[in-house]
Design a protein around this motif. Structure first.
Motif, PDB file in Angstrom:
ATOM      1  N   PHE A 172     -17.557  21.402  41.126  1.00 32.98           N
ATOM      2  CA  PHE A 172     -17.925  20.244  40.309  1.00 32.98           C
ATOM      3  C   PHE A 172     -16.953  19.080  40.557  1.00 32.98           C
ATOM      4  O   PHE A 172     -17.363  17.953  40.831  1.00 32.98           O
ATOM      5  CB  PHE A 172     -17.924  20.636  38.826  1.00 32.98           C
TER       6      PHE A 172
ATOM      7  N   ALA B  73     -15.876  13.550  45.867  1.00 36.24           N
ATOM      8  CA  ALA B  73     -16.644  13.041  47.015  1.00 36.24           C
ATOM      9  C   ALA B  73     -17.370  11.750  46.645  1.00 36.24           C
ATOM     10  O   ALA B  73     -17.405  10.806  47.433  1.00 36.24           O
ATOM     11  CB  ALA B  73     -17.630  14.096  47.501  1.00 36.24           C
ATOM     12  N   VAL B  74     -17.931  11.706  45.415  1.00 36.25           N
ATOM     13  CA  VAL B  74     -18.638  10.490  44.975  1.00 36.25           C
ATOM     14  C   VAL B  74     -17.665   9.318  44.903  1.00 36.25           C
ATOM     15  O   VAL B  74     -17.922   8.225  45.436  1.00 36.25           O
ATOM     16  CB  VAL B  74     -19.310  10.713  43.593  1.00 36.25           C
TER      17      VAL B  74
ATOM     18  N   MET C 294     -14.767  -0.310  51.325  1.00 35.18           N
ATOM     19  CA  MET C 294     -13.752  -0.687  52.297  1.00 35.18           C
ATOM     20  C   MET C 294     -14.368  -0.955  53.676  1.00 35.18           C
ATOM     21  O   MET C 294     -14.078  -1.963  54.302  1.00 35.18           O
ATOM     22  CB  MET C 294     -12.726   0.439  52.414  1.00 35.18           C
ATOM     23  N   SER C 295     -15.240  -0.031  54.119  1.00 28.43           N
ATOM     24  CA  SER C 295     -15.729  -0.162  55.492  1.00 28.43           C
ATOM     25  C   SER C 295     -17.139  -0.729  55.588  1.00 28.43           C
ATOM     26  O   SER C 295     -17.457  -1.443  56.529  1.00 28.43           O
ATOM     27  CB  SER C 295     -15.664   1.195  56.206  1.00 28.43           C
TER      28      SER C 295
ATOM     29  N   LEU D 169     -14.758   4.249  49.931  1.00 32.84           N
ATOM     30  CA  LEU D 169     -14.792   4.017  51.382  1.00 32.84           C
ATOM     31  C   LEU D 169     -15.893   3.038  51.771  1.00 32.84           C
ATOM     32  O   LEU D 169     -15.718   2.226  52.673  1.00 32.84           O
ATOM     33  CB  LEU D 169     -14.978   5.340  52.122  1.00 32.84           C
TER      34      LEU D 169
ATOM     35  N   GLY E 270     -14.969  18.731  43.078  1.00 32.64           N
ATOM     36  CA  GLY E 270     -15.103  18.323  44.484  1.00 32.64           C
ATOM     37  C   GLY E 270     -16.226  17.312  44.646  1.00 32.64           C
ATOM     38  O   GLY E 270     -16.097  16.310  45.353  1.00 32.64           O
ATOM     39  N   THR E 271     -17.353  17.575  43.936  1.00 37.74           N
ATOM     40  CA  THR E 271     -18.493  16.657  43.982  1.00 37.74           C
ATOM     41  C   THR E 271     -18.096  15.288  43.431  1.00 37.74           C
ATOM     42  O   THR E 271     -18.389  14.255  44.035  1.00 37.74           O
ATOM     43  CB  THR E 271     -19.669  17.234  43.174  1.00 37.74           C
TER      44      THR E 271
ATOM     45  N   LEU F 193     -14.728   8.956  46.373  1.00 34.59           N
ATOM     46  CA  LEU F 193     -14.270   8.576  47.720  1.00 34.59           C
ATOM     47  C   LEU F 193     -15.358   7.841  48.493  1.00 34.59           C
ATOM     48  O   LEU F 193     -15.089   6.872  49.205  1.00 34.59           O
ATOM     49  CB  LEU F 193     -13.834   9.817  48.499  1.00 34.59           C
ATOM     50  N   ALA F 194     -16.615   8.317  48.346  1.00 33.11           N
ATOM     51  CA  ALA F 194     -17.732   7.681  49.057  1.00 33.11           C
ATOM     52  C   ALA F 194     -17.865   6.232  48.624  1.00 33.11           C
ATOM     53  O   ALA F 194     -18.028   5.325  49.455  1.00 33.11           O
ATOM     54  CB  ALA F 194     -19.026   8.444  48.809  1.00 33.11           C
TER      55      ALA F 194
END
Lengths: 145, 196
Positions: free
Chosen positions: B40, B46-47, B56-57, B53, B42-43, B49-50
């Motif tokens: 949970f 990931a959200v 940023m990119s 990022l 980790g999900t 960070l997604a």
């Protein structure tokens, strides 16, 4: 009625959502790792699966672990639960590592040495986390039957 | 103590009505809840960070639809390897030559080239100042990296068209600009590369 809905939902889940999710979660880290090696070998960036997709897969995995009607596979094969969890954590780590590699290969924001350092560090931190995790929460079966 | 038990009972009846049935089920393995919790979090990670990022990119989508981005020819936010089209279309663009200004690192610059629509194994030849650098390059969705001298004239020549025209994208990571282009059989596009 509720039982039927649950059964149909579980059937849908196990036929359409779960197999693809598991396939990607299990083989994703390996594929991302080969991509990572390619980036440093060829100097050309690779698009990873993307953390958004990984988050979605993680959500499906979480559902399968949370709800009793969907966790049939873990009652049959308990070891799959920590195994999928391990693959999922590795997947996030590998994708982050690939992101750092792409910062060098695609965007040239950081140097190659820094990129390799960050990639290796990410994988090491992820690996250390898993070691700590299974030291704290060892995998062992419950003898229920 | 008694109060707590009562509360638990109420909680249990609440659970029976909702979907939270897992608490009444015995754990399959030890620490099952902890393992599940890590998935949970980790999900969630990931959200977060997604989102971070992507801010940023970014990607080509921040410049408009696939059709627009390719028709505009020059993109600053395309990630190498991105494929705006999945079929063999290219927004009707025609062959064009470009003048490129790159911040070179010691007289060399990196050039990435890939097929921006369906991967149909079209072949091109890469020439630098008229001399072949790559006799044959099979265009793929995964970008190929080529090191080119600065200044120089890079020519991308079409060798084999597997249908639908040879469309490709070229990116110079030194200045983060992507050029969408097409090339005819035995014709060439030139990129005049100059230092900043």
């Amino acid at each position: 009625m509720k039982k039927i809905i649950k059964f149909v939902w579980a059937l849908f889940f196990y036929i359409f959502l779960f197999p693809v999710t598991i396939l990607v979660i299990v083989f994703g880290p390996l594929m991302t790792f080969t991509d990572l090696l390619d980036v440093y070998k060829l100097g050309a960036p690779r698009l990873g699966m993307g953390l958004g997709v990984i988050a979605f897969l993680g959500f499906i995995l979480f559902l399968s672990m949370k709800y009793h009607s969907l966790s049939w596979i873990y009652r049959k094969f308990p070891v799959l639960l920590p195994f999928f969890q391990m693959c999922f954590v590795s997947f996030i780590v590998m994708d982050l590592s690939l992101t750092f590699a792409n910062l060098w290969a695609d965007r040239m924001i950081i140097g190659k040495t820094a990129a390799i350092g960050l990639s290796v560090l990410t994988i090491l931190v992820g690996r250390a986390f898993l070691s700590y995790w299974y030291y704290k929460y060892p995998i062992s079966y419950k003898m229920v039957r | 103590m008694l109060k707590k038990t009562k509360k638990d009972l109420v909680h249990d009846t609440d659970n029976q009505t909702g979907f939270e049935e897992e608490d009444q089920q015995p754990e399959v393995i030890y620490h099952e809840h902890s393992h599940r919790k890590s998935v949970f979090f980790g999900t969630i990670l990931a959200v977060v960070l997604a989102i971070g990022l992507s801010m940023m990119s970014g990607s080509y989508t921040s410049e408009g639809s696939a059709e627009e981005v390719v028709a505009n020819r020059i993109s600053k936010s395309t990630l190498a390897g991105e494929t705006p089209f999945t079929d063999e279309t290219n927004a009707g663009i025609t062959a064009k030559d470009f003048e490129v200004t790159v911040g070179d690192s010691g007289g060399d610059a990196k050039m990435l080239i890939w097929d921006f629509n369906s991967e149909d194994n079209d072949e091109v030849q890469i020439l630098v100042n008229g001399q072949p650098l790559k006799e044959k390059l099979i265009l793929a969705n995964n970008p190929a990296a080529i090191s080119i001298p600065v200044p120089s004239t890079v020519t991308v020549k079409g060798l084999k068209d597997q249908g639908g025209g040879i469309s490709y994208a070229v990116k110079f990571p030194n200045d983060k600009v992507t050029y969408y282009n097409v090339v005819g059989m035995n014709a060439g596009n030139t990129y005049t590369v100059r230092p900043l």
